[in-house]
Design an enzyme around this catalytic site. Structure first.
Site, PDB file in Angstrom:
ATOM      1  N   GLU A 188       0.786  -1.239   0.000  1.00 46.13           N
ATOM      2  CA  GLU A 188       0.000   0.000   0.000  1.00 46.13           C
ATOM      3  C   GLU A 188       0.820   1.292   0.000  1.00 46.13           C
ATOM      4  OE1 GLU A 188      -2.801  -0.346   3.222  1.00 46.13           O
ATOM      5  OE2 GLU A 188      -3.949  -1.866   2.160  1.00 46.13           O
ATOM      6  N   GLU A 235      -5.434  -8.169  -0.476  1.00 43.19           N
ATOM      7  CA  GLU A 235      -6.204  -7.850   0.739  1.00 43.19           C
ATOM      8  C   GLU A 235      -7.628  -7.493   0.363  1.00 43.19           C
ATOM      9  OE1 GLU A 235      -4.726  -5.020   3.591  1.00 43.19           O
ATOM     10  OE2 GLU A 235      -2.676  -5.807   3.476  1.00 43.19           O
TER      11      GLU A 235
HETATM   12  C1  BGC Z   1      -2.808  -3.183   7.384  1.00 44.85           C
HETATM   13  C2  BGC Z   1      -3.525  -3.666   8.620  1.00 44.85           C
HETATM   14  C3  BGC Z   1      -4.997  -3.318   8.556  1.00 44.85           C
HETATM   15  C4  BGC Z   1      -5.585  -3.823   7.247  1.00 44.85           C
HETATM   16  C5  BGC Z   1      -7.003  -3.416   7.072  1.00 44.85           C
HETATM   17  C6  BGC Z   1      -3.464  -3.770   6.201  1.00 44.85           C
HETATM   18  O1  BGC Z   1      -2.787  -3.385   5.052  1.00 44.85           O
HETATM   19  O2  BGC Z   1      -1.485  -3.595   7.425  1.00 44.85           O
HETATM   20  O3  BGC Z   1      -2.938  -3.110   9.772  1.00 44.85           O
HETATM   21  O4  BGC Z   1      -5.699  -3.925   9.611  1.00 44.85           O
HETATM   22  O5  BGC Z   1      -4.822  -3.355   6.146  1.00 44.85           O
HETATM   23  O6  BGC Z   1      -7.146  -2.045   7.274  1.00 44.85           O
END
Ligand code: BGC
Length: 408
Positions: free
Chosen positions: A165, A283
């Site tokens: 990210e 993710e």
């Molecule tokens: C972060 C986490 C977070 C998740 C959802 C991830 O990229 O590293 O800390 O909980 O995104 O927000």
């Protein structure tokens, strides 16, 4: 995470119409999805552990060897392991990675590979790179030099993901991010000529930044994006988002809610088809504050929408705040497991995605409440003039689409 790019097309007709995307018939385009990435299909993140700033367990999550058995047995084939290498390396040249920490990463990777799982490791939470990319570029490249050398003889089921990210100073600086990411790819290639490398656009890995990538010619790249839209649903009650979203937001799976997701994934599929670069969404997920039925509904819809377009995924996360698994009871949350590991129907050859031109022509602002009252007007009334304009303006995309807002 955190991001939704809000685009508005300058054609007032489209903006006013708010046409739901699923009502558009793509059947005539004859474009087939790009194949799934090798060895990757359905995976899960072992988050909040090796990327916790003060070390594993500092956020209360420890990776147990048995966790790999649990995910394997449930039907996942991939585990993504976020790693905050920058907390465990010297902050000045030669940026040496702490050997004790690296041995622990070795151990966890090995536990996954031994079970024939694909393992993705990344550089996660490299915060200073986001603050000052120029000052900290050498550190970043040195980390990749050391990681690449360390794992150069590992099997191909180990994947490298360049950075989690990109944000901060890298958020919208396409040129800087392309330069840094490409330098990392070049460094990895010195020791790992064919290992699959997972690359990302900037803007917190938003799907809409894939198109801004300027990648080297390399047959072993896979692209990623993260998907958490709508953020006020997936991150309700989260303490780390710049805006604190109240708990209670629902996701009932209305047509408008689904259209927003389909629109985004069509863009990704089109980009993948056009570039021939396969995609994995590393993710996506919903925080545990949300209603469990809504969490499961959103998760299933996002996962199936990805799979229908040959986009692999790794759910965020296994046993932290977005958990699909209850560590205390050592049981899966049944609704979420069912949403993730559903019966799979491979996209058939008749699955059609929009051509890149078509997909981009529908970059409407899906975050606003759309007025569906014009639905009854034949779609061709809107589409034909737009497609004609696209043909003329195809090479002038930046003039055609105006980025009006960016929301965290
Ligand atoms: C972060 C986490 C977070 C998740 C959802 C991830 O990229 O590293 O800390 O909980 O995104 O927000």
């Amino acid at each position: 995470m955190f991001v939704q790019r809000k685009f508005v097309i300058i054609l007032p007709l489209l903006v006013m119409s708010g046409i739901p995307l699923h009502s558009i018939d793509f059947q005539s385009t004859g474009v087939y999805p790009h194949p799934l990435p090798d060895n990757l299909f359905r995976g899960i993140n072992f988050g909040n552990s090796l990327e916790a700033p003060a070390g594993e367990e500092s956020w209360g999550i420890y990776i147990n060897e048995t966790d790999f058995d649990v995910v394997k047995q449930a039907g996942f084939d991939t585990v993504r392991i976020p790693v905050k290498w920058s907390s465990h390396s010297l902050d000045s040249s030669p940026f040496t990675i702490n050997e004790t920490f690296a041995l622990r990463v070795d151990e966890v990777i090995q536990q996954g590979l031994q079970r024939n799982l694909s393992i993705i490791i990344n550089i996660h939470h490299f915060d200073v790179l986001m603050v000052d990319p120029i000052l900290n570029k050498d550190w970043f490249i040195s980390l990749w030099e050391q990681i690449s050398d360390r794992y150069k003889d590992h099997p191909s089921k180990l994947f490298f993901e360049v950075l989690n990210e990109p944000r901060g100073a890298l958020l919208s600086d396409d040129a800087k991010w392309n330069e840094i990411q490409n330098a990392a790819i070049a460094k990895i290639r010195e020791t790992n000529p064919t290992r699959k490398i997972i690359v990302t656009g900037n803007f917190v890995s938003s799907y809409s930044t894939l198109d801004d990538l300027n990648l080297p010619a390399d047959d072993n790249l896979i692209a990623t994006f993260h998907y958490y839209n709508p953020l006020d649903f997936t991150h309700q009650g989260a303490t780390w988002t710049p805006i604190q979203y109240p708990i209670g937001k629902r996701w009932e799976g209305t047509d408008a809610q689904k259209n927003s997701i389909v629109n985004s994934f069509n863009m990704v599929a089109s980009w993948s088809f056009e570039t021939k670069i396969p995609v994995i969404m590393t993710e996506f997920g919903v925080i545990d504050h949300a209603n469990i039925d809504d969490r499961a509904r959103w998760t299933a819809f996002v996962a199936r929408t990805a799979e229908e377009r040959n986009i692999a995924w790794t759910y965020w996360d296994f046993k932290a705040r977005f958990a699909a698994f209850n560590e205390t009871t050592q049981t899966w949350i049944p609704e979420l497991l069912e949403a993730l590991i559903a019966p799979y129907s491979p996209p058939s050859l008749t699955t059609i995605i929009p051509s890149p031109e078509e997909s981009r022509s529908y970059l409407v602002d899906t975050n606003t409440n759309q007025n569906n009252s014009l639905l009854s007007i034949p779609i061709s009334v809107f589409i034909i003039p737009i497609l004609l304009i696209i043909q003329v303006r195809k090479k002038q995309k930046s003039n055609f689409i105006i980025l009006v807002n960016k929301v965290f």
